[in-house]
Design an enzyme around this catalytic site. Structure first.
Site, short mmCIF file in Angstrom:
data_model
loop_
_atom_site.label_atom_id
_atom_site.label_comp_id
_atom_site.label_asym_id
_atom_site.label_seq_id
_atom_site.Cartn_x
_atom_site.Cartn_y
_atom_site.Cartn_z
N SER A 68 11.10 22.15 2.11
CA SER A 68 10.46 21.33 1.08
C SER A 68 11.41 20.65 0.11
CB SER A 68 9.43 22.17 0.30
OG SER A 68 10.08 23.23 -0.39
N LYS A 117 5.38 25.26 -7.90
CA LYS A 117 6.52 24.38 -8.13
C LYS A 117 6.32 23.54 -9.39
CE LYS A 117 7.64 24.31 -3.23
NZ LYS A 117 7.75 23.56 -1.98
#
Length: 348
Positions: A243, A288
């Protein structure tokens, strides 16, 4: 004697009860459970982790974001995670996608990280219209199909196959070509690398669920070794998964072009990157975002897919529910991310 024993237990019942409770507490604390805990990870500058041999002073920061994971927690950690609005609990089998074991899962994550670095190089050099060398290294076992009998033969997720019965097979095409004259029930010996070690497994072939092909029965992808003309080095060994791809790519382009893409802002983000510059969806975007908010990010680049808006929807919900500060930006491609950053007015 019986009377004396009963009398002693009555006098010391509180001590005995306390001792039992202490033993139970210690046992509960030490006992691991087959779950995975999720929470906010870090939001760190990409700049110190990517070296290209080109100096660049950035007034702001490009931040890659992570999810904090904890496997085999004790019961107290599980209870805390259940109560917390900023954590989640999943069964280990669900969290690892049904991987054979934790070693297989970690090897798969390590390959995802390495593949992300390779794709970041490809995407960056393609965007800059510069040549780059690409060599095929093997075939990754991404996921074993339910029908596959390879697990019984010792094959597991994260294995990188580079030979079949002693014949080199470094691409999906080479592997399929070797198996095309085989039949279901035949056995072949595959070999390659498993993390830092080598492996060999003898597996039984099956008729694939789709079509009349014969195969081992796994989702696969060709492993690439990408060599840039510039001395590009990555330092993401302490992370796993793909990611950080988008943020890596932006940093490579910034350094090689000598262009401060931050414009003085803290730009956090996430998303996988393909060689053609497509930004892919990821997991854990809510955690996140929490990490980015903690590091006072001004903007957060969110992967967006017109056919699957799950990342965008969850990002919007998380910002609203937790009153987070970063401004959300949709990005479907590397070019969209570059266009957004280049149009930002420099931060005063």
């Amino acid at each position: 004697m019986a009377v004396m024993k009963k009398s002693w237990m009555r006098r010391h019942w509180l001590t005995l009860l306390s001792g039992v409770l202490v033993v139970l507490f210690v046992a509960a604390y030490l006992k691991p459970w087959p779950y995975m805990l999720y929470g906010p990870g870090s939001a760190e500058p990409v700049h110190p982790r990517v070296e290209t041999g080109h100096k660049l002073e950035e007034k702001g920061q490009l931040l890659f974001t992570t999810v904090s994971t904890y496997s085999n927690p004790n019961i107290f950690s599980i209870i805390y995670a259940r109560i917390s609005k900023r954590m989640d609990v999943k069964p280990e089998s669900e969290a690892t996608g049904g991987a054979t074991n934790m070693e297989a899962y970690r090897n798969l994550l390590a390959w995802m990280r390495d593949s992300s670095e390779a794709n970041a190089l490809l995407a960056a050099y393609t965007a800059m219209k510069k040549p780059i060398d690409v060599q095929e290294q093997g075939v990754i076992v991404y996921a074993l199909l339910p029908e596959s009998k390879a697990r019984e033969g010792g094959l597991q997720e994260g294995d990188i196959i580079n030979a079949v019965d002693g014949t080199a097979a470094k691409t999906v095409t080479e592997l399929s070509g070797f198996l095309q004259n085989k039949k279901a029930g035949d056995k072949v010996t595959v070999s390659g690398t498993r993390g830092e070690k080598t492996f060999k497994a003898t597996v039984e072939l099956i008729k694939m669920p789709s079509g009349d092909r014969i195969g081992i029965g796994f989702q696969n992808e060709t492993v690439l070794k990408v060599t840039a003309p510039d001395p590009v080095k990555f330092d993401f060994a302490d992370t796993g998964g793909p990611s950080a791809g988008l943020m890596m790519t932006l940093e490579i382009i910034a350094q090689l072009n000598g262009e401060d893409l931050t414009r003085g802002y803290n730009i956090a983000g996430t998303g996988t990157i393909s060689a053609d510059g497509t930004v892919g969806l990821i997991g854990g975007i809510n955690y996140k975002l929490m990490a980015a908010d903690r590091e006072k990010a001004d903007y957060f680049l969110v992967p967006y897919n017109a056919k699957n808006s799950s990342n965008w929807d969850l990002a919007q919900k998380t910002v609203k529910d937790l009153k987070l500060k970063p401004k959300l930006v949709k990005v479907s491609t590397l070019q969209e991310a570059l266009d957004f950053l280049r149009k930002l007015d420099p931060k005063a």
